[in-house]
Enzyme design. Structure first.
Site, PDB file in Angstrom:
ATOM      1  N   PRO A   1      38.632  33.215  42.940  1.00 53.90           N
ATOM      2  CA  PRO A   1      38.212  33.720  44.249  1.00 53.90           C
ATOM      3  C   PRO A   1      39.050  34.920  44.671  1.00 53.90           C
ATOM      4  O   PRO A   1      40.269  34.916  44.533  1.00 53.90           O
ATOM      5  CB  PRO A   1      38.435  32.524  45.168  1.00 53.90           C
ATOM      6  CG  PRO A   1      38.327  31.335  44.270  1.00 53.90           C
ATOM      7  CD  PRO A   1      38.922  31.771  42.969  1.00 53.90           C
ATOM      8  N   GLU A   2      38.388  35.941  45.179  1.00 56.02           N
ATOM      9  CA  GLU A   2      39.105  37.111  45.675  1.00 56.02           C
ATOM     10  C   GLU A   2      39.263  36.986  47.187  1.00 56.02           C
ATOM     11  O   GLU A   2      38.812  36.019  47.803  1.00 56.02           O
ATOM     12  CB  GLU A   2      38.382  38.371  45.226  1.00 56.02           C
ATOM     13  CG  GLU A   2      38.263  38.429  43.703  1.00 56.02           C
ATOM     14  CD  GLU A   2      37.932  39.797  43.125  1.00 56.02           C
ATOM     15  OE1 GLU A   2      38.262  40.815  43.750  1.00 56.02           O
ATOM     16  OE2 GLU A   2      37.348  39.833  42.019  1.00 56.02           O
TER      17      GLU A   2
ATOM     18  N   LYS B   1      44.918  35.854  48.617  1.00 54.52           N
ATOM     19  CA  LYS B   1      44.309  34.700  47.968  1.00 54.52           C
ATOM     20  C   LYS B   1      44.962  33.380  48.380  1.00 54.52           C
ATOM     21  O   LYS B   1      44.598  32.326  47.859  1.00 54.52           O
ATOM     22  CB  LYS B   1      44.391  34.865  46.446  1.00 54.52           C
ATOM     23  CG  LYS B   1      43.656  36.103  45.934  1.00 54.52           C
ATOM     24  CD  LYS B   1      43.781  36.243  44.433  1.00 54.52           C
ATOM     25  CE  LYS B   1      43.106  37.513  43.931  1.00 54.52           C
ATOM     26  NZ  LYS B   1      43.179  37.644  42.462  1.00 54.52           N
TER      27      LYS B   1
ATOM     28  N   ARG C   1      43.428  40.418  31.499  1.00 53.35           N
ATOM     29  CA  ARG C   1      42.254  40.324  32.358  1.00 53.35           C
ATOM     30  C   ARG C   1      41.254  41.403  31.951  1.00 53.35           C
ATOM     31  O   ARG C   1      41.642  42.492  31.527  1.00 53.35           O
ATOM     32  CB  ARG C   1      42.634  40.512  33.834  1.00 53.35           C
ATOM     33  CG  ARG C   1      43.593  39.464  34.381  1.00 53.35           C
ATOM     34  CD  ARG C   1      42.985  38.064  34.395  1.00 53.35           C
ATOM     35  NE  ARG C   1      41.774  37.997  35.182  1.00 53.35           N
ATOM     36  CZ  ARG C   1      41.758  37.817  36.514  1.00 53.35           C
ATOM     37  NH1 ARG C   1      42.898  37.731  37.187  1.00 53.35           N
ATOM     38  NH2 ARG C   1      40.612  37.744  37.159  1.00 53.35           N
TER      39      ARG C   1
END
Length: 332
Positions: A2-3, A52, A322
């Site tokens: 989740p951002e 976050k 990433r």
């Protein structure tokens, strides 16, 4: 993972449904049993997000700190009082609010009503999941109350009307005010927290003093809070910036524009629930983007496809383990 927009939306949902009420806290899974016992029965007095990280405040100067990480999610059930300030169900965020007052129903390819997801002002007996893959409200009729525990629930927060189940978080800990302060002091600026001008200066200073690639800096939560893989790729494309450019080599005004763009995109994400990063869309294009996640972005998740601007094949590479998507022509 989740951002930032998702976590702010979740915090607002807690503020709407739990703050001001005594909360029964338990750990059906058992891994948070001691923490649950310490919070059980206390009134929730506040809910906020920084990047976050989410912080739920309880009477007696106790806090619950939650970081969803890669796999965490909150499931809400029962009477869900949805915050009318988010996911306005009819606004065209980031462009012009030219849609009617009646909520449209556009289901995306994940079955989510993007326009009504966690947002149309309503009270519902239902169920909603809040994570990166947010689901819309589903009416549950006269469902069993409290709802049965399903799967590995780390923490259950329960009022007389609303239930919130937490699954799979990276962090779920009880914290003191000093411990909360220590965590937030380590975080970079969040456009929705604190003084806007001071936040911008902090971001500019943090980027321009580093010789690290901007693609890494935007993912560093000590530099800026809340940006993840999607927003990172999209912001760099929107700025036409090579992800490998060292921060200290980027002109100051471009760094400032990066911050201002993040401020705009975060506001859109919080209100709509979607990481909508394309602009200048026609009505038909906007509806298509709301109906398909793959049509909401310039470069993210488009490896091997032609750039929407120049036609060059979008590149996928790894940066600090990433995935990074970018256009080698537009971003040179």
């Amino acid at each position: 993972m989740p951002e930032g927009h998702s976590v702010h939306r979740i915090a607002r949902q807690f503020a709407r449904n739990f703050v001001g009420r005594p909360v029964a806290v338990s750990s059906p899974q058992g891994r948070f049993a001691d923490g649950a016992a310490a919070l059980d029965g206390r009134e929730m007095t506040g809910a906020r997000a920084v990047g976050k990280q989410m912080f739920l405040e309880f009477a007696g100067q106790a806090w619950l700190r939650v970081h969803l990480g890669l796999y965490g999610a909150w499931d809400f059930a029962g009477e869900i009082l949805v915050d009318p300030t988010i996911a306005s169900a009819n606004g065209r965020m980031g462009q012009t609010n030219q849609r009617g007052t009646d909520a449209e129903r556009i289901l995306d390819d994940a079955g989510e009503n993007s326009l009504a997801s966690i947002g149309a002002p309503r009270k519902a007996r239902g169920h909603v999941r809040m994570s990166e893959q947010t689901r819309g409200i589903a009416d549950a009729g006269e469902a069993e109350w409290p709802p049965p525990v399903v799967g590995q629930v780390r923490a259950r927060l329960l009022t007389d009307l609303t239930c919130a189940d937490l699954r799979g978080p990276t962090a779920c800990v009880v914290a003191t005010p000093d411990e909360v302060r220590e965590v937030t002091d380590r975080l970079g600026p969040d456009p929705l927290v604190g003084d806007p001008a001071e936040n911008e200066e902090r971001f500019v200073a943090a980027v321009r003093r580093r010789g690290v690639a901007i693609g890494q800096l935007l993912m560093d939560q000590a530099v800026v809070s809340g940006i993840g893989n999607v927003y990172r790729a999209e912001m760099l494309f929107r700025a036409r910036l090579d992800p490998h450019t060292p921060g200290k080599r980027i002109p100051e005004e471009l760094v400032r524009e990066l911050w201002r763009d993040w401020t705009r995109l975060l506001a859109i994400g919080v209100e709509t629930g979607q990481m909508m990063t394309m602009d200048g869309l026609s009505d038909a294009e906007w509806r298509a983007a709301m109906a398909s996640r793959d049509d909401r972005h310039w470069v993210y998740h488009r490896a091997g496809l032609p750039c929407r601007v120049c036609g060059t094949e979008i590149v996928l590479e790894e940066m600090q383990a990433r995935k990074l998507y970018w256009c080698p022509t537009c971003q040179r």
